[in-house]
Design an enzyme around this catalytic site. Structure first.
Site, PDB file in Angstrom:
ATOM      1  N   HIS A  37       0.812  -1.210   0.000  1.00  0.00           N
ATOM      2  CA  HIS A  37       0.000   0.000   0.000  1.00  0.00           C
ATOM      3  C   HIS A  37       0.853   1.272   0.000  1.00  0.00           C
ATOM      4  CE1 HIS A  37      -2.748   3.077   1.519  1.00  0.00           C
ATOM      5  NE2 HIS A  37      -3.730   2.314   1.083  1.00  0.00           N
ATOM      6  N   ASP A  38       0.780   2.015  -1.105  1.00  0.00           N
ATOM      7  CA  ASP A  38       1.364   3.357  -1.208  1.00  0.00           C
ATOM      8  C   ASP A  38       2.849   3.408  -0.872  1.00  0.00           C
ATOM      9  OD1 ASP A  38      -1.160   4.084  -1.890  1.00  0.00           O
ATOM     10  OD2 ASP A  38      -1.456   5.528  -0.281  1.00  0.00           O
ATOM     11  N   LYS A 121      -5.934   4.496  -6.701  1.00  0.00           N
ATOM     12  CA  LYS A 121      -7.026   4.859  -5.819  1.00  0.00           C
ATOM     13  C   LYS A 121      -7.145   6.366  -5.652  1.00  0.00           C
ATOM     14  CE  LYS A 121      -4.133   4.075  -1.736  1.00  0.00           C
ATOM     15  NZ  LYS A 121      -4.401   5.297  -0.977  1.00  0.00           N
ATOM     16  N   ALA A 151      -0.149   3.616   8.453  1.00  0.00           N
ATOM     17  CA  ALA A 151      -0.958   2.672   9.216  1.00  0.00           C
ATOM     18  C   ALA A 151      -2.303   3.255   9.625  1.00  0.00           C
ATOM     19  CB  ALA A 151      -0.184   2.196  10.444  1.00  0.00           C
ATOM     20  N   GLY A 154      -4.342   4.770   5.137  1.00  0.00           N
ATOM     21  CA  GLY A 154      -4.699   3.791   4.125  1.00  0.00           C
ATOM     22  C   GLY A 154      -4.732   2.354   4.598  1.00  0.00           C
TER      23      GLY A 154
END
Length: 206
Positions: A37-38, A121, A151, A154
């Site tokens: 994620h990211d 996204k 944390a 996202g």
């Protein structure tokens, strides 16, 4: 360079392993996928240097185990915008966000692969306005390991959306990070209490 600022601190995520817990679920290599994620430099470079270094090491090791076990790997990143309004409320809170070049960068060599599926996204959750759920269904996956940042934003939001879709979510303590130790701890506590299982990263695909 990021278009937002945050107060950050150096901390060792391994100090948070005591927060592991949650439902009695076990990641199954035949059922699970990994979402990174990211993990663009645009976001990671905001972190304290040692936090960033440790996070990269932990996620890299996790991805290598995933490849060995044939676990699908997916990545998330932001949709670039030319005006803050295109980002909705994210724009008013965090600015324009990464430009198209920055949005395509990754801080991990393991993610530069045609086998990695990317979702773009426009909010915190990697499920929002993306085809992440469809990509998991295509692969017959009903479990998801989420690694990356941030944390309390996202990662936490994605875990709520996974829960709402009956997807078992797993979060590794050391393979996630946040601006501060306290924020990281808050996210792990909420996830283990409400949306998924938190455990040491090394045990996720052991």
């Amino acid at each position: 360079m990021a278009t937002f600022k945050a107060e950050v601190e150096d901390y060792d995520a391994s100090d948070l392993v005591e927060l592991a817990g949650g439902p009695d679920w076990t990641p199954d290599p035949t059922r699970v996928a990994i979402l990174v994620h990211d993990m663009q430099p645009y976001y990671l470079d905001v972190l304290a240097a040692q936090v960033r270094s440790r996070l990269l090491s932990e996620v890299s090791a996790l991805l290598k185990r995933a490849v060995d076990l044939g676990v699908p790997i997916l990545g998330s990143g932001p949709r670039p915008a030319t005006e803050p309004v295109q980002r909705g409320l994210l724009g008013s809170m965090w600015g324009l966000g990464p430009d198209p070049r920055q949005a395509e960068e990754t801080a991990l060599d393991e993610l530069v692969s045609p086998d990695v599926v990317w979702v773009k996204k426009r909010s915190y959750s990697a499920f929002f306005a993306t085809d992440l759920a469809e990509e998991l269904r295509r692969r017959g996956r009903d479990q998801l390991i989420v690694a990356g940042v941030f944390a309390t934003a996202g990662v936490l939001a994605t875990s709520y959306d996974a829960f709402a879709r009956d997807i078992q979510c797993f979060v590794g303590v050391e393979s996630t990070a946040d601006y501060t130790k306290r924020q990281h701890a808050v996210a792990l506590t909420l996830i283990s209490a409400l949306t998924g299982r938190v455990q040491p990263t090394a045990s996720l695909l052991s």
